[in-house]
Enzyme design. Structure first.
Site, PDB file in Angstrom:
ATOM      1  N   GLY A  29     -13.999  69.856  -3.367  1.00 59.92           N
ATOM      2  CA  GLY A  29     -14.898  69.552  -4.475  1.00 59.92           C
ATOM      3  C   GLY A  29     -15.231  70.797  -5.273  1.00 59.92           C
ATOM      4  N   SER A  30     -16.009  70.603  -6.315  1.00 63.09           N
ATOM      5  CA  SER A  30     -16.292  71.726  -7.215  1.00 63.09           C
ATOM      6  C   SER A  30     -17.197  72.768  -6.557  1.00 63.09           C
ATOM      7  CB  SER A  30     -16.918  71.214  -8.515  1.00 63.09           C
ATOM      8  OG  SER A  30     -18.109  70.505  -8.251  1.00 63.09           O
ATOM      9  N   ASP A  85     -18.837  72.226   3.436  1.00 59.18           N
ATOM     10  CA  ASP A  85     -18.414  71.186   2.492  1.00 59.18           C
ATOM     11  C   ASP A  85     -19.599  70.772   1.624  1.00 59.18           C
ATOM     12  OD1 ASP A  85     -16.843  69.307   1.199  1.00 59.18           O
ATOM     13  OD2 ASP A  85     -16.310  68.196   3.011  1.00 59.18           O
ATOM     14  N   ASP A  88     -21.860  64.150  -2.071  1.00 60.21           N
ATOM     15  CA  ASP A  88     -22.287  63.444  -3.285  1.00 60.21           C
ATOM     16  C   ASP A  88     -23.760  63.067  -3.193  1.00 60.21           C
ATOM     17  OD1 ASP A  88     -19.687  63.364  -4.633  1.00 60.21           O
ATOM     18  OD2 ASP A  88     -19.111  62.249  -2.847  1.00 60.21           O
ATOM     19  N   GLU A 107     -11.669  65.158   5.202  1.00 62.34           N
ATOM     20  CA  GLU A 107     -12.926  65.900   5.420  1.00 62.34           C
ATOM     21  C   GLU A 107     -13.550  65.514   6.765  1.00 62.34           C
ATOM     22  OE1 GLU A 107     -14.076  66.489   0.706  1.00 62.34           O
ATOM     23  OE2 GLU A 107     -14.942  64.833   1.814  1.00 62.34           O
TER      24      GLU A 107
HETATM   25  C1  5RP Z   1     -14.892  65.298  -2.053  1.00 60.57           C
HETATM   26  C2  5RP Z   1     -16.310  65.374  -1.613  1.00 60.57           C
HETATM   27  C3  5RP Z   1     -17.180  66.384  -2.258  1.00 60.57           C
HETATM   28  O1  5RP Z   1     -17.778  67.157  -1.291  1.00 60.57           O
HETATM   29  C4  5RP Z   1     -18.229  65.687  -3.071  1.00 60.57           C
HETATM   30  O2  5RP Z   1     -17.611  64.793  -3.956  1.00 60.57           O
HETATM   31  C5  5RP Z   1     -19.090  66.694  -3.846  1.00 60.57           C
HETATM   32  O3  5RP Z   1     -18.321  67.265  -4.845  1.00 60.57           O
HETATM   33  P1  5RP Z   1     -18.889  68.354  -5.859  1.00 60.57           P
HETATM   34  O4  5RP Z   1     -19.125  69.594  -5.069  1.00 60.57           O
HETATM   35  O5  5RP Z   1     -17.770  68.485  -6.866  1.00 60.57           O
HETATM   36  O6  5RP Z   1     -20.148  67.820  -6.477  1.00 60.57           O
HETATM   37  O7  5RP Z   1     -16.774  64.660  -0.756  1.00 60.57           O
HETATM   38  O8  5RP Z   1     -14.195  64.256  -1.418  1.00 60.57           O
END
Ligand code: 5RP
Length: 230
Positions: A29-30, A85, A88, A107
């Site tokens: 993710g970002s 990690d 969301d 993940e």
């Molecule tokens: C990817 C994920 C990410 O950890 C989640 O979507 C958060 O992403 P971001 O850091 O871009 O807000 O679960 O599968």
């Protein structure tokens, strides 16, 4: 304060959670992209990383960080203390909805190989109840209509993620309409994961985070599982 600045702060704070001389578990993710960039400044202090997505693997390699397969990690017996990690959504019990980027299954697998799950988020991700973010469910393609029907019977509104396939060639159903109280998350995760054709759902409740680093405009809040995110 801009969300990206907060993500950057959470990513930097995660460096203090790592154990030198070990292998680092890396999510996707970002926010994790920013963590990878931060990790690169200390890459010589770690054996390498195990990655949970092609996207993270490419970024790790581009940053000169050695990427190991999960099988290599398991066979090596090297210490695997910390997995980092994003999420969301995260609730007061440190249960999470993950999979916005579609990497939820890898993940969950990589996280399971590490001792501690360190979640890095900006404050907008902290929720008293999970479900405003549609819950991703990774499904075997031929099973998608059947799984969708079962998810409706659980009170959800599944929508096929358009034009998307996971790194393992599966489909993702994003399930809206759920309001998941902290005490209900674990049961719902088990129910969804038991539907034939589901690979895994994006609820991380059976194995929540151990620590969350929440970036707020006033600074980093560090919450351990068992505390409350307020
Ligand atoms: C990817 C994920 C990410 O950890 C989640 O979507 C958060 O992403 P971001 O850091 O871009 O807000 O679960 O599968």
């Amino acid at each position: 304060m801009e969300q990206n600045v907060l993500k950057q702060r959470a990513a930097l704070a995660a460096l203090d959670e790592l154990v030198e001389g070990s292998v680092v578990g890396v999510g996707s993710g970002s926010t994790v992209d920013l963590f990878i960039d931060a990790l690169a400044t200390r890459r010589d202090r770690f054996v390498g990383a195990v990655s949970s997505s092609r996207r993270s693997t490419e970024r790790l390699r581009a940053q000169g960080i050695h990427v190991m397969d999960l099988s290599e990690l398991i066979a090596s017996g090297l210490p695997a203390p910390v997995y980092v990690d994003g999420a969301d959504e995260i609730d007061p019990w440190l249960q999470m909805i993950k999979g916005g980027g579609g990497a939820l299954t890898r993940e969950k697998i990589v996280a399971a190989a590490f001792e501690r799950f360190v979640c890095i988020v900006d404050a907008s991700k902290v929720k008293p109840v999970l479900g405003a973010f549609a819950l991703p469910v990774d499904v075997i393609p031929m099973a998608a209509p059947l799984v969708a029907r079962e998810l409706v019977s659980l009170g959800g509104f599944p929508k096929l993620r358009d034009g998307f396939a996971t790194d393992d060639g599966n489909l993702v159903l994003d399930v809206g309409g759920l309001q998941i109280q902290p005490e209900a998350a674990r049961g719902l995760e088990a129910k969804i994961d038991a539907i034939a054709g589901v690979v895994t759902c994006g609820l991380f409740a059976a194995r929540p985070a151990d620590v969350v680093l929440i970036a707020r405009p006033e600074g980093i809040e560090r919450v351990l599982v068992g505390d409350s995110t307020g």
